[in-house]
Enzyme design. Sequence first.
Site, PDB file in Angstrom:
ATOM      1  CD  GLU A 101      -2.847  -1.242   2.244  1.00 51.85           C
ATOM      2  OE1 GLU A 101      -4.149  -0.957   1.967  1.00 51.85           O
ATOM      3  OE2 GLU A 101      -2.582  -1.568   3.318  1.00 51.85           O
ATOM      4  CD  GLU A 158      -3.575  -5.834   3.364  1.00 47.79           C
ATOM      5  OE1 GLU A 158      -2.818  -4.838   3.544  1.00 47.79           O
ATOM      6  OE2 GLU A 158      -3.729  -6.381   2.602  1.00 47.79           O
TER       7      GLU A 158
END
Length: 267
Positions: free
Chosen positions: A121, A141
């Site tokens: 990210e 995630e």
Amino acid sequence: MNHNPSAFETLLVEPVDEHVAVVRLNRPDASNALNTQMGRDFVRYFEDVALDPKNLRCLILTGAGDKAFCAGGDLKERRGMTDEAWTRQHVIFERMVRALIDCPVPIIGAVNGAAYGGGCEIAGCCDFLYAAETARFALTEVTLGIMPGGGGTQTLPRAIGERRAKELVLTGKPFTSAEAREWGFVNEVLPLPQLLPSALATAARIARNAPISVRQAKLSIHRGLQLSLRDGLALEIEAYNRMVPTEDRREGVLAFNEKRTPNFKGR
């Protein structure tokens, strides 16, 4: 602004020259994992740059060592964390993402190794990426009972398209730097020894250009993509008009006519 290399616990800021700096995620013993302190350091540094870029014209973001760019959120630190503490920590990470994305100075990501979870990210927040052949990416995630919360569900589909992003985010499967390049997440894939020199060469090219022009063009591209074409064109001309009264515009045209390199001052 704090350019003292030891000013941050988890980031190493190394000025290359008056216009370019390398920012290293500096927790090599923990694969440069993102802990609360790193989040705070990111916020402090990049918000400082936004408030006053000084002579800074390009930044390179990379990881210390040759194994990892950033292995993601520090799960050791998160072990046994209360829901409240988790949420509080995440607010820091949200500010970090905004500080990176809103940074007026271009950020080139030099992905030197694994960029997993939050590390992927952080890479997604950069303006564009160069990656080592050995680099690996993943948004893992959902395999941990959470989902990307550091911009991953927004920056990845904007870079590679909705369907590919859904495949990667919903499976959590890793992808190579070659795949990342093929899909448009990464611009160039290089042997590790050439990664930083190539990023520095591109940063030097950016730094030679008029800094107000570069910052306004970056803003126009980024904001424009979130608008209709018509509103984007209106935004572009507002950004463009900022250059007309500048010394740098006059210097650029004069230098061209005098067949010499322009000397831009950022005003």
